[in-house]
Design a protein around this motif. Sequence first.
Motif, PDB file in Angstrom:
ATOM      1  N   PRO A  17       0.841  -1.201   0.000  1.00  0.00           N
ATOM      2  CA  PRO A  17       0.000   0.000   0.000  1.00  0.00           C
ATOM      3  C   PRO A  17       0.872   1.245   0.000  1.00  0.00           C
ATOM      4  N   PRO A  18       0.379   2.346  -0.608  1.00  0.00           N
ATOM      5  CA  PRO A  18       1.202   3.565  -0.647  1.00  0.00           C
ATOM      6  C   PRO A  18       1.409   4.136   0.751  1.00  0.00           C
ATOM      7  N   GLY A  19       2.602   4.682   0.994  1.00  0.00           N
ATOM      8  CA  GLY A  19       2.924   5.259   2.290  1.00  0.00           C
ATOM      9  C   GLY A  19       2.498   6.708   2.341  1.00  0.00           C
ATOM     10  N   PRO A  20       2.943   7.449   3.399  1.00  0.00           N
ATOM     11  CA  PRO A  20       2.606   8.866   3.479  1.00  0.00           C
ATOM     12  C   PRO A  20       3.223   9.634   2.317  1.00  0.00           C
ATOM     13  N   THR A  21       2.448  10.554   1.760  1.00  0.00           N
ATOM     14  CA  THR A  21       2.886  11.212   0.533  1.00  0.00           C
ATOM     15  C   THR A  21       3.399  12.633   0.771  1.00  0.00           C
ATOM     16  N   THR A  22       2.689  13.418   1.582  1.00  0.00           N
ATOM     17  CA  THR A  22       3.109  14.803   1.762  1.00  0.00           C
ATOM     18  C   THR A  22       4.291  14.869   2.734  1.00  0.00           C
ATOM     19  N   LEU A  28       5.624  13.474  10.274  1.00  0.00           N
ATOM     20  CA  LEU A  28       4.837  12.965  11.409  1.00  0.00           C
ATOM     21  C   LEU A  28       5.031  11.456  11.576  1.00  0.00           C
ATOM     22  N   ALA A  29       5.057  10.759  10.449  1.00  0.00           N
ATOM     23  CA  ALA A  29       5.249   9.306  10.523  1.00  0.00           C
ATOM     24  C   ALA A  29       6.609   8.981  11.123  1.00  0.00           C
ATOM     25  N   ARG A  30       7.632   9.785  10.756  1.00  0.00           N
ATOM     26  CA  ARG A  30       8.976   9.560  11.281  1.00  0.00           C
ATOM     27  C   ARG A  30       8.999   9.785  12.797  1.00  0.00           C
ATOM     28  N   VAL A  31       8.366  10.881  13.232  1.00  0.00           N
ATOM     29  CA  VAL A  31       8.343  11.188  14.670  1.00  0.00           C
ATOM     30  C   VAL A  31       7.579  10.110  15.425  1.00  0.00           C
ATOM     31  N   ASN A  32       6.435   9.692  14.875  1.00  0.00           N
ATOM     32  CA  ASN A  32       5.640   8.670  15.558  1.00  0.00           C
ATOM     33  C   ASN A  32       6.391   7.359  15.661  1.00  0.00           C
ATOM     34  N   ARG A  33       7.153   7.042  14.599  1.00  0.00           N
ATOM     35  CA  ARG A  33       7.911   5.796  14.656  1.00  0.00           C
ATOM     36  C   ARG A  33       8.999   5.884  15.717  1.00  0.00           C
ATOM     37  N   PHE A  34       9.640   7.084  15.843  1.00  0.00           N
ATOM     38  CA  PHE A  34      10.727   7.205  16.817  1.00  0.00           C
ATOM     39  C   PHE A  34      10.199   7.109  18.242  1.00  0.00           C
ATOM     40  N   TYR A  35       9.092   7.815  18.509  1.00  0.00           N
ATOM     41  CA  TYR A  35       8.545   7.771  19.867  1.00  0.00           C
ATOM     42  C   TYR A  35       7.619   6.570  19.997  1.00  0.00           C
ATOM     43  N   SER A  36       8.141   5.457  19.669  1.00  0.00           N
ATOM     44  CA  SER A  36       7.359   4.230  19.743  1.00  0.00           C
ATOM     45  C   SER A  36       7.480   3.659  21.148  1.00  0.00           C
ATOM     46  N   LEU A  37       6.841   2.516  21.344  1.00  0.00           N
ATOM     47  CA  LEU A  37       6.803   1.917  22.675  1.00  0.00           C
ATOM     48  C   LEU A  37       8.201   1.633  23.249  1.00  0.00           C
ATOM     49  N   PRO A  38       9.164   1.098  22.470  1.00  0.00           N
ATOM     50  CA  PRO A  38      10.496   0.860  23.046  1.00  0.00           C
ATOM     51  C   PRO A  38      11.149   2.129  23.584  1.00  0.00           C
ATOM     52  N   VAL A  39      11.048   3.223  22.817  1.00  0.00           N
ATOM     53  CA  VAL A  39      11.683   4.475  23.267  1.00  0.00           C
ATOM     54  C   VAL A  39      11.002   4.979  24.533  1.00  0.00           C
ATOM     55  N   VAL A  40       9.670   4.935  24.541  1.00  0.00           N
ATOM     56  CA  VAL A  40       8.934   5.367  25.732  1.00  0.00           C
ATOM     57  C   VAL A  40       9.300   4.482  26.928  1.00  0.00           C
ATOM     58  N   GLY A  41       9.422   3.176  26.682  1.00  0.00           N
ATOM     59  CA  GLY A  41       9.779   2.259  27.758  1.00  0.00           C
ATOM     60  C   GLY A  41      11.160   2.535  28.323  1.00  0.00           C
ATOM     61  N   ILE A  42      12.125   2.758  27.439  1.00  0.00           N
ATOM     62  CA  ILE A  42      13.500   3.009  27.901  1.00  0.00           C
ATOM     63  C   ILE A  42      13.572   4.329  28.663  1.00  0.00           C
ATOM     64  N   LEU A  43      12.976   5.385  28.086  1.00  0.00           N
ATOM     65  CA  LEU A  43      13.022   6.687  28.751  1.00  0.00           C
ATOM     66  C   LEU A  43      12.247   6.650  30.072  1.00  0.00           C
ATOM     67  N   GLY A  44      11.092   5.967  30.084  1.00  0.00           N
ATOM     68  CA  GLY A  44      10.294   5.875  31.308  1.00  0.00           C
ATOM     69  C   GLY A  44      11.016   5.125  32.399  1.00  0.00           C
ATOM     70  N   SER A  45      11.654   4.014  32.040  1.00  0.00           N
ATOM     71  CA  SER A  45      12.373   3.245  33.066  1.00  0.00           C
ATOM     72  C   SER A  45      13.575   4.018  33.576  1.00  0.00           C
ATOM     73  N   LEU A  46      14.235   4.767  32.696  1.00  0.00           N
ATOM     74  CA  LEU A  46      15.375   5.574  33.151  1.00  0.00           C
ATOM     75  C   LEU A  46      14.893   6.677  34.101  1.00  0.00           C
ATOM     76  N   TRP A  47      13.769   7.275  33.758  1.00  0.00           N
ATOM     77  CA  TRP A  47      13.202   8.322  34.620  1.00  0.00           C
ATOM     78  C   TRP A  47      12.846   7.741  35.998  1.00  0.00           C
ATOM     79  N   ALA A  48      12.228   6.563  36.002  1.00  0.00           N
ATOM     80  CA  ALA A  48      11.881   5.919  37.276  1.00  0.00           C
ATOM     81  C   ALA A  48      13.142   5.612  38.072  1.00  0.00           C
TER      82      ALA A  48
END
Lengths: 156, 73
Positions: A17-22, A28-48
Amino acid sequence: MPVINPNSVPGASPPLPPGPTTPVDRALARVNRFYSLPVVGILGSLWAYLCTVVMAALAPRYLAAGGTREFVLLLPLLTALLAVCIIFWVYLASDEYVRHRILKCAALTGVIMAFSTLGYFCLEMLGHERLSMIVVNLYGWAVFTVLMLWVLYRAR
Amino acid sequence: MKNILPELRAQRGWTQGDLATQLAVSRQTVNAVETGRYEPSLSLAFAIAALFAQPIEAIFQWQRPPPRFAREP
């Protein structure tokens, strides 16, 4: 070079299927992919972990000797275990090349920490004030987290 | 180890991201394999061969690495 229709190649999958075009969608797709669950998990655990380290450092000043203070003093061990578990989960969820990169991150952090500890030892031998191991500990976590985030960013 | 992945990919008009999606790996992995920075595991090599419907040895050409410490004659 002849152009082959993907649909005519035996064993080939159907067209994707075609990806994001504009440009905005792509960003936005790049940012959403970066702030995915692994990144949130690593940053959250480090913060804790950092929060519990600060609590443990302040506990002797504000808490009376007893079970509560000992629990607060040992709390960083639990959050460190949580961080290790999350990183291991990220490792298991990654493909083989990213696993290879994560292992390189761990090895590089180990080498940096070994040389830093050696540097602290030499400073002490030269008469410098004794440094707390918590500095080495936090420094190591920071280095490893930055390396991990870089790997995850590149693997987006 | 040399490979013809970029050519095969170009023949089908796929980007590295498309190929990565089909192989269920990251785009970084495809890039590393294509540029020779990383040698894929057997299972990934078999998956690539199955995707392009070609034998593994047609896609990857093994080359004997030069000896690191060559003896002087």
